[in-house]
Structures are given as structure tokens and as C-alpha cells.
Write a protein that holds these residues in place. Sequence first.
Motif, short mmCIF file in Angstrom:
data_model
loop_
_atom_site.label_atom_id
_atom_site.label_comp_id
_atom_site.label_asym_id
_atom_site.label_seq_id
_atom_site.Cartn_x
_atom_site.Cartn_y
_atom_site.Cartn_z
N LEU A 160 1.95 14.67 1.41
CA LEU A 160 2.09 14.06 -0.22
C LEU A 160 2.64 15.65 -0.75
N ALA A 161 1.68 16.64 -0.86
CA ALA A 161 2.23 18.19 -1.34
C ALA A 161 3.43 18.91 -0.41
N LEU A 162 3.78 18.37 0.24
CA LEU A 162 4.73 18.92 0.48
C LEU A 162 6.36 18.77 0.11
N SER A 163 5.55 17.24 0.19
CA SER A 163 6.89 15.99 -0.65
C SER A 163 6.75 16.54 -1.26
N HIS A 164 6.30 16.12 -2.40
CA HIS A 164 6.40 17.28 -4.03
C HIS A 164 6.95 18.36 -4.16
N ALA A 165 6.35 19.32 -3.11
CA ALA A 165 7.16 21.02 -3.20
C ALA A 165 8.28 20.76 -3.25
N GLY A 166 9.53 18.81 -2.17
CA GLY A 166 10.34 19.49 -2.06
C GLY A 166 10.63 19.75 -0.71
N PHE A 167 10.21 20.07 -0.15
CA PHE A 167 9.96 20.50 1.73
C PHE A 167 10.08 18.71 2.66
N ARG A 168 11.43 18.52 2.85
CA ARG A 168 12.07 17.14 3.83
C ARG A 168 10.94 17.27 4.73
N ILE A 169 10.05 16.10 4.72
CA ILE A 169 9.50 15.40 6.25
C ILE A 169 10.24 15.17 6.96
N LEU A 170 10.47 15.05 8.05
CA LEU A 170 11.56 13.98 9.29
C LEU A 170 11.08 12.76 8.78
N GLU A 171 12.10 12.42 8.98
CA GLU A 171 11.72 10.77 8.32
C GLU A 171 11.73 9.88 9.84
N ARG A 172 12.05 10.63 11.04
CA ARG A 172 12.02 9.63 12.05
C ARG A 172 11.96 10.55 13.09
N PRO A 173 10.72 9.90 13.84
CA PRO A 173 10.40 10.76 14.78
C PRO A 173 11.62 12.07 15.86
N LEU A 174 10.86 12.90 16.09
CA LEU A 174 12.13 13.22 17.43
C LEU A 174 12.05 12.34 18.69
N PHE A 175 11.69 12.08 18.86
CA PHE A 175 12.02 11.22 20.02
C PHE A 175 10.78 9.69 20.08
N ALA A 201 0.72 -1.10 -0.01
CA ALA A 201 0.25 0.06 -0.18
C ALA A 201 0.91 1.01 0.22
N LEU A 202 1.97 0.92 0.88
CA LEU A 202 3.19 2.45 0.75
C LEU A 202 3.61 2.36 -0.94
N LYS A 203 3.74 1.34 -1.34
CA LYS A 203 4.55 1.71 -2.29
C LYS A 203 3.06 2.81 -3.52
N GLN A 204 2.35 2.04 -3.65
CA GLN A 204 0.61 2.56 -4.09
C GLN A 204 0.66 3.56 -4.33
N GLN A 205 1.00 4.74 -3.28
CA GLN A 205 0.28 5.35 -2.81
C GLN A 205 1.22 6.89 -2.24
N ASP A 206 2.43 6.39 -3.03
CA ASP A 206 3.45 7.21 -2.78
C ASP A 206 4.00 7.24 -1.36
N HIS A 207 3.80 6.14 -0.12
CA HIS A 207 5.03 5.41 1.03
C HIS A 207 4.18 6.94 2.17
N VAL A 208 2.70 7.40 2.19
CA VAL A 208 1.99 8.16 3.14
C VAL A 208 0.86 7.05 2.92
N ILE A 209 0.15 6.51 3.84
CA ILE A 209 -1.34 5.36 3.63
C ILE A 209 -2.14 5.89 4.58
N ALA A 210 -3.06 6.20 4.30
CA ALA A 210 -4.75 6.05 5.45
C ALA A 210 -5.28 5.21 6.15
N VAL A 211 -4.89 4.62 6.31
CA VAL A 211 -5.49 3.04 6.67
C VAL A 211 -6.72 3.60 7.23
N ASP A 212 -7.72 2.15 6.96
CA ASP A 212 -9.29 1.97 7.99
C ASP A 212 -8.81 0.29 9.18
#
Length: 180
Positions: A162-177, A68-79
Motif C-alpha cells: 500500500l505504501a509503495l502504491s500510494h507513493a506512486g510506484f507501480r507494483i507488477l499487476e501480473r506475475p512474471l511467470f 474485502a479487496l474494495k474495502q482495503q485498497d485492493h490488497v488483503i491479508a486473509v486468515d
Amino acid sequence: MLQDDHVLIEMTSEPDYRFIGSWLMKVAETQTFWSEALRDPYFKSRVFVMCVWAMPHLECAALEILGALKQQDHVIAVDLNGIENQSPIFSTEFAMMVHLGFFVPAGVSYQMTVPESVTLEKVRLAALKVVSTEKDDEGVQPERLLNTLPLAEAEAWRCTRLALSHAGFRILERPLFVVE
């Protein structure tokens, strides 16, 4: 169970095959411990309530999530209630994986991580934590252990990420703590 029990799951924006390989190997190791735990009749009787619909299978859940992550650009909302993903026990599997360290809360989402170690005892404790959510003979309710969102909010956060990622902004890939 509410129809608005969704979680947002993220992985790194760029495929990191070493990370994914390590993650899958650790899931496989965990599945082995889970199978071993279920061979103990006493333990199996204690977790039976979470296995009523089907036996949780962590490897299958991991593959479903990766697909699912591969199909949806690495971010999914799961029920979590299994409506979209057709698995009535996905919430059980995901809650176990969260408690084992395969996903950590990072703001509104859960980010994939590779736990340092997984042991038979940790697998048993994660399963018992899920079992502890049983309420009034309604079965386990693992979503009570998770940070859930209504569908609209989960999708809005997904679109924002997704919009931030496509605009070139880096989203933190690991939690801060990480709180343990």
C-alpha cells in the motif's frame, strides 16, 4: 491448523471493470461445473471430507474476496482458518480457486487472474487436490497447498504494498511467470 495461516491477495490497483466482470463470469461458470460434479454420487463421496462443515461455494468466496479487496485498497491479508472472515471453508474455496487459475502466486502474494478455460474435469481435479491434504482424520488442510504467512508478516507486506502504491510506484499487476 496453525493460527498463522494467512495469504496476501491482490488485484489491480485501478478498478478494471472488464477484468472483474470477466473474472466473475468465469467464477460463475466454474460454480456451474462444481454443482454438476457434485451430482455424481461417486465423486461426491470422494470429496465428502471437504464438505463436512459446509459445501464450498466458489461464487460466494469470490464475492467475499472482491468486497474485502474494495474495502482495503485492493490488497488483503486473509486468515485461512476463517477467524476473521467467519467462513470455516474459505481455505478450501481459495485453494480450489488457486488450482483453477483464479489466483496465481506472485512473490509473497496471490494475484487475481482470469483462467483461460475451466472445465468439469479441472474442477474435479482441483477438488481432489484439496481432498489429498486430509491427514489422520483431521479433515482437509488446504493451507498445505498454499504459500502462507504468519499474520504479522502478511500485514507487513500488505502495508508495504500500500505504501509503495500510494507513493506512486507501480507494483507488477501480473506475475512474471506462471509454473504449471
